[in-house]
Scaffold this active site. Structure first.
Site, PDB file in Angstrom:
ATOM      1  N   GLU A  88       4.491  -0.988   2.010  1.00 29.87           N
ATOM      2  CA  GLU A  88       2.998  -0.001   2.335  1.00 29.87           C
ATOM      3  C   GLU A  88       3.667   0.812   3.383  1.00 29.87           C
ATOM      4  OE1 GLU A  88       0.389  -3.186   0.588  1.00 29.87           O
ATOM      5  OE2 GLU A  88       0.888  -3.522   2.752  1.00 29.87           O
ATOM      6  N   GLU A 123       0.114  -4.397  -6.174  1.00 26.65           N
ATOM      7  CA  GLU A 123      -0.440  -5.315  -5.816  1.00 26.65           C
ATOM      8  C   GLU A 123      -1.982  -5.066  -6.397  1.00 26.65           C
ATOM      9  OE1 GLU A 123       0.013  -6.176  -1.396  1.00 26.65           O
ATOM     10  OE2 GLU A 123       2.181  -5.727  -1.876  1.00 26.65           O
TER      11      GLU A 123
END
Length: 730
Positions: free
Chosen positions: A183, A252
């Protein structure tokens, strides 16, 4: 001549065998999907983190994931667990990464190994070891040579271990994907050119490790073409990879959300989760990983944040204790079945999109071989629609997708749940906690053994190096006998500004008050009247950390502890700033130094029996009791009712931090459909954020199990109980 011909034929045979082996043990990709051993695959994966459960739980968790229709298990690699000090590694017990992966392999599932080594994960310091902060000249996650050297060293360590054990798919193992960084996209932009350079370096470094499987970067829109960029979020149907030759992957898919002490419990309705997954697949997506599929427990002091709870349940399909959560588990299982029936059409064709109304669409996959699959969608959040498709009528509930593997018959609708709901109960384990005894920290001697005395206030982590949650700040104040407050006037007021996360103030060995930060406001100020005497007064401030930061740019520079100012108000000479006078520092508690949590350490102090246990309001108290393991095999937990804030251990193993703080928040909002926001319902606002704390069965002996509880403020330990968790159908 014949010998030469024989040699040539032998070499050709070797080459052919190698080619066959490489074909059978390869992972590549195209714009449609990952290609494993020559076949495009639609893959469902679930995050299960090995240190958030126990080795005795792993096999059951993995099998339940397989039974739930998953193809792969996803896990981070936890750097701070594996390299607690530079060059010293730990891969034992809950940290046995190789055994966990081999167990996944034995179950016949694949692995996505998210090395990072930055992981976030609501984990202490984002998974970085604290010693990394003190490498000279280091700056985390940017184009910084000391950081890159340390990061590369650990990444190479993990990749080398996997290669040695032949665990990559290219070697015949289960690992089909690896992730580098995590991320990073939003932070890369904040770092500017240095961030972009670092990201390119990380990708190149990873690819050059030659694992034979693809690397991914999640939430990295500008990932280089050698790496697949992927999506994380509640919804990812808007996402497209940054190169048309890369597959659409969702690393995710958030099944719920984590909890924070003082916050509510979050749930995500399975109807919305199934809708989001089907919506990605109908767009051409081919890989979905549920974060989390089993959330587990932040044992010990591993929770980050700060303020992240010990429970990492995440409203996952398998709950914190390893029990199946219905209907989430079963409804997703049916979704996986339905999509697998469409697999050949999905990987062979691009969707044709047809409007069926203002909010309704059909996504149709028709392959040259005659396979046909259709997804019929209704995006309206409130109204049911009846649509006509292929001259047939279909009723679509609001915010739903129907799946037709043959373009005719509906086998699944995301909004129609046909699975029984399970009700989770906590029942008495009938295990009596016996022989309660107490030991109180000697606050009056806090600075007697202090090794650090300086002018001014020090940042907490720089002193503790995270060896303990606790740091004592101690100074003294001289009060003249002529002060007016000594003759009955109003007591002076002490003001202490703290960077978090909790603070207990002691004046001359007596608790004067406490103050706490919150997840929304970590910094806080203690303000309270203090009882000072003529002469020398000792002020002792116990600063408490509740997990280290795990995200944000340069989170290694975040401060905690008492950073001041520390000011006395109401003295005759006016305001007195104590910030820059002499302060002494002591890391941790006497009970920690004497290792009271260990069965071998409990005899190092004199424990007091019985009378002080019930409703003990003495601060900084250690409690000790024994119990026998309850019968049965149900998961166990400690009900910490009656206590305030602290930590607990069983047979020397830490079950984590507890804090009986009541949740604040809006627990009435469950209008998730169509919001394209964080799709969460909230509950628990009238009770402690976390009341029950997981006790793994494998930590217990048949008899004489030692329970140690440390409470910062004091409580009624006689109300602590052991409970069993059971699931019942409703």
């Amino acid at each position: 001549m014949e010998a030469n011909l024989g040699s040539k034929w032998f070499l050709l045979l070797v080459v052919l065998i190698l080619c066959v082996e490489l074909t059978q043990c390869s992972v590549t990709y195209d714009r449609k999907a990952l290609i494993i051993n020559g076949q495009r695959r639609i893959l469902f994966s679930g995050s299960i983190h090995y240190p958030r459960s126990t080795p005795q739980m792993w096999e059951g968790l993995i099998q339940k994931a397989k039974d739930g229709g998953l193809d792969a298990i996803d896990t981070y690699v936890f750097w701070n667990l594996h390299e607690p000090s530079p060059g010293n590694y730990n891969f034992e017990g809950r940290y046995d990464l190789v055994e966990f992966i081999k167990m996944v392999q034995r179950a016949g599932l694949y692995v996505h190994l998210r090395i990072g080594p930055y992981i976030c994960a609501e984990w202490n310091f984002g998974g970085f070891p604290v010693w990394l902060k003190y490498v000279p000249g280091i700056s985390f996650r940017t184009d910084n040579q000391p950081f890159k050297m340390a990061m590369q060293s650990f990444t190479e360590k993990i990749v080398g271990m996997m290669k040695d054990e032949k665990l990559f798919e290219s070697q015949g193992g289960p690992i089909i994907l690896s992730q580098i960084e995590n991320e990073y996209g939003p932070e890369s932009k904040l770092f500017g050119d240095a961030g972009h350079s670092y990201m390119i370096w990380a990708a190149k470094m990873a690819v050059e490790l030659d694992t034979g499987v693809p690397w991914v970067m999640c939430k990295e829109d500008d990932a280089p073409d050698s790496v697949i960029n992927t999506c994380n979020g509640f919804y990812c149907d808007y996402f497209s990879p940054n190169n048309p030759n890369k597959p659409t992957m969702w690393t995710e898919a958030w099944t719920g959300w984590f909890t924070e002490f003082g916050g509510p419990i979050h749930q995500r309705p399975v109807e919305d989760l199934a809708f989001a997954v089907a919506r990605l697949i109908q767009k051409g997506g081919s890989f979905v990983n549920y974060y989390m599929y089993h959330g587990g427990t932040n044992f010990g002091r591993t929770a980050g944040g700060p303020f992240i709870t010990t429970s990492y349940d995440y409203d996952a399909p398998i709950d914190e204790y390893g029990l199946i959560r219905q209907p989430k588990y079963g409804h997703l299982k049916e979704l996986h079945k339905a999509i697998k029936l469409c697999e050949q059409a999905l990987v062979s064709a691009d969707p044709t999109v047809t409007s069926l109304g203002s909010y309704e669409q059909a996504h149709v996959f028709s392959s040259h071989s005659g396979d046909c699959a259709a997804f019929l969608s209704n995006y309206h959040s409130e109204s049911t629609s009846t649509v006509t498709f292929n001259n047939m009528h279909y009723e679509l509930p609001p915010w739903s997708i129907s799946i037709l593997p043959d373009c005719k018959n509906v086998v699944f609708n995301t909004a129609k749940v046909g699975v029984q709901i399970s009700g989770m109960q906590m029942l008495s384990a009938n295990a009596e906690l016996l022989s309660w005894e107490t030991f109180n920290e000697d606050i009056s001697s806090v600075d007697d053994d202090s090794k650090i005395t300086v002018l001014g206030l020090l940042e907490q982590l720089n002193v503790t190096r995270d060896a303990s949650d606790y740091l004592w700040y101690t100074t003294s104040v001289e009060i003249s006998p002529s002060e007016s407050f000594l003759r009955g006037a109003q007591h002076p007021v002490l003001s202490v500004q703290s960077a978090g996360h909790a603070l207990h103030v002691f004046i001359n060995g007596h608790l004067s008050g406490s103050a706490f930060g919150t997840p929304q406001s970590r910094r806080f100020t203690f303000t309270g009247n203090v009882n000072l005497n003529a002469g020398t007064n000792k002020i002792s401030l116990l600063s408490v950390a509740v997990g280290l930061p795990n995200n944000g740019p340069h989170f290694e520079t975040a401060n905690t502890g008492v950073l001041g100012p520390v000011v006395l108000h109401g003295l005759d000479d006016g305001k007195r700033d104590l910030s820059w006078q002499k302060w002494s520092y002591q890391v941790g508690l006497k009970g920690e130094t004497k290792d009271l949590v260990s069965p071998s350490g409990i005899s190092s102090v004199d424990w007091m029996q019985g009378s002080l246990v019930a409703d003990n309001q003495q601060p900084l108290t250690w409690f000790k009791a024994y119990f026998n393991a309850p019968e049965g095999d149900e998961p166990l937990a400690l009900d910490m009712t009656g206590m305030s804030k602290g930590q607990a251990w069983i047979n020397g193993q830490s079950i984590g931090r507890y804090w009986m703080v009541y949740a604040n928040g809006d627990c009435s909002d469950c209008n998730y459909a169509g919001t394209y926001r964080q799709a969460k319902c909230q509950s628990g606002c009238d009770q402690p954020t976390q009341k029950w704390y997981h006790v793994p069965r494998s930590w217990l002996k048949p008899t004489q199990n030692l329970l140690i509880v440390f409470d910062e403020i004091g409580g009624d330990a006689s109300k602590i109980s052991l409970v069993k968790r059971s699931a019942t159908s409703v």
